[in-house]
Design a protein around this motif. Structure first.
Motif, PDB file in Angstrom:
ATOM      1  N   PRO A 121       0.936  -1.195  -0.033  1.00  0.00           N
ATOM      2  CA  PRO A 121      -0.082  -0.080  -0.187  1.00  0.00           C
ATOM      3  C   PRO A 121       0.842   1.187  -0.040  1.00  0.00           C
ATOM      4  O   PRO A 121       0.561   2.086  -0.483  1.00  0.00           O
ATOM      5  N   THR A 122       2.143   1.107   0.587  1.00  0.00           N
ATOM      6  CA  THR A 122       3.013   2.525   0.562  1.00  0.00           C
ATOM      7  C   THR A 122       3.373   2.851  -0.589  1.00  0.00           C
ATOM      8  O   THR A 122       3.350   3.731  -1.130  1.00  0.00           O
ATOM      9  N   VAL A 123       3.863   1.738  -1.666  1.00  0.00           N
ATOM     10  CA  VAL A 123       4.153   2.165  -3.019  1.00  0.00           C
ATOM     11  C   VAL A 123       2.882   2.397  -3.885  1.00  0.00           C
ATOM     12  O   VAL A 123       3.271   3.360  -4.525  1.00  0.00           O
ATOM     13  N   HIS A 124       1.968   1.899  -3.454  1.00  0.00           N
ATOM     14  CA  HIS A 124       0.579   2.290  -4.180  1.00  0.00           C
ATOM     15  C   HIS A 124       0.311   3.910  -4.112  1.00  0.00           C
ATOM     16  O   HIS A 124       0.146   4.358  -4.767  1.00  0.00           O
ATOM     17  N   ARG A 125       0.249   4.203  -2.630  1.00  0.00           N
ATOM     18  CA  ARG A 125       0.352   5.585  -2.249  1.00  0.00           C
ATOM     19  C   ARG A 125       1.202   6.508  -2.956  1.00  0.00           C
ATOM     20  O   ARG A 125       0.935   7.714  -3.380  1.00  0.00           O
ATOM     21  N   LEU A 126       2.456   6.134  -3.061  1.00  0.00           N
ATOM     22  CA  LEU A 126       3.633   6.788  -3.596  1.00  0.00           C
ATOM     23  C   LEU A 126       3.368   7.005  -4.919  1.00  0.00           C
ATOM     24  O   LEU A 126       3.494   7.924  -5.676  1.00  0.00           O
ATOM     25  N   ALA A 127       2.752   5.986  -5.717  1.00  0.00           N
ATOM     26  CA  ALA A 127       2.567   6.026  -7.128  1.00  0.00           C
ATOM     27  C   ALA A 127       1.303   7.103  -7.322  1.00  0.00           C
ATOM     28  O   ALA A 127       1.522   8.062  -8.414  1.00  0.00           O
ATOM     29  N   LEU A 128       0.558   7.242  -6.567  1.00  0.00           N
ATOM     30  CA  LEU A 128      -0.671   8.079  -6.480  1.00  0.00           C
ATOM     31  C   LEU A 128      -0.116   9.511  -6.352  1.00  0.00           C
ATOM     32  O   LEU A 128      -0.458  10.337  -7.086  1.00  0.00           O
ATOM     33  N   LEU A 129       0.907   9.473  -5.433  1.00  0.00           N
ATOM     34  CA  LEU A 129       1.373  11.135  -5.078  1.00  0.00           C
ATOM     35  C   LEU A 129       2.200  11.550  -6.153  1.00  0.00           C
ATOM     36  O   LEU A 129       2.014  12.756  -6.577  1.00  0.00           O
ATOM     37  N   TRP A 130       2.796  10.676  -7.013  1.00  0.00           N
ATOM     38  CA  TRP A 130       3.761  11.062  -8.173  1.00  0.00           C
ATOM     39  C   TRP A 130       2.755  11.536  -9.209  1.00  0.00           C
ATOM     40  O   TRP A 130       2.698  12.663  -9.773  1.00  0.00           O
ATOM     41  N   VAL A 131       1.663  10.972  -9.486  1.00  0.00           N
ATOM     42  CA  VAL A 131       0.614  11.363 -10.451  1.00  0.00           C
ATOM     43  C   VAL A 131      -0.205  12.562  -9.863  1.00  0.00           C
ATOM     44  O   VAL A 131      -0.283  13.372 -10.923  1.00  0.00           O
ATOM     45  N   LEU A 132      -0.477  12.824  -8.617  1.00  0.00           N
ATOM     46  CA  LEU A 132      -1.101  13.694  -8.114  1.00  0.00           C
ATOM     47  C   LEU A 132      -0.193  15.260  -8.173  1.00  0.00           C
ATOM     48  O   LEU A 132      -0.659  16.290  -8.602  1.00  0.00           O
TER      49      LEU A 132
END
Length: 157
Positions: free
Chosen positions: A63-74
């Motif tokens: 979930p941490t990697v998933h969150r980081l991926a979203l933060l990159w896109v955001l």
């Protein structure tokens, strides 16, 4: 006059679309993270009937990697939206496409960057197998970015 109107409508539409993307991802941070997580964990491929493919070895369940991926896109979406609004201001308030163009090009470049991040990430995690509509959406948006680049950068007579 009609060319300026077309450019203004297109720039405003782009700025609003990008802003709504940022707002949606901020408002539904958990849901957006879960959607990215589903793709990165390759959950659709594990649903019945499961698709056994060597690509499953790429799955990331963190979930941490998933969150980081979203933060990159955001982050890219936020830069794109802000740059597009700056370009709109130059285009509408100042009335100058020449000074608006670098801002609009920055917006389109960061728009393309986050779309390519999603598209290439999805490709890495095999989303074309069970998430075809998502892949087609990314492709359609990339076509929009390319078309907008041509529109904003062509020599208007």
């Amino acid at each position: 006059m009609s060319q300026e109107l077309f450019l203004a409508v297109h720039a405003l539409g782009l700025a609003i679309w990008l802003s709504i993307s940022v707002i949606n991802n901020c408002h539904a941070l958990g849901g957006s993270t879960a959607a990215i997580g589903a793709t990165m964990s390759m959950a659709p491929l594990k649903q019945q009937p499961a698709i056994d493919t060597p690509l499953l070895s790429r799955a990331i369940d963190s979930p941490t990697v998933h969150r980081l991926a979203l933060l990159w896109v955001l982050a890219l979406q936020t830069v794109a939206a802000a740059a597009c609004w700056a370009g709109c201001w130059q285009l509408l308030a100042v009335g100058d496409l020449v000074t608006a163009r670098p801002w609009l090009n920055l917006a389109l470049s960061t728009f393309a960057a986050f779309l390519l991040s999603m598209h290439l990430g999805g490709l890495w995690f095999g989303y074309w197998i069970r998430q075809q509509s998502l892949q087609l959406t990314h492709i359609a948006l990339l076509v929009w970015v390319a078309a907008a680049f041509v529109v904003f950068n062509m020599a208007w007579a």
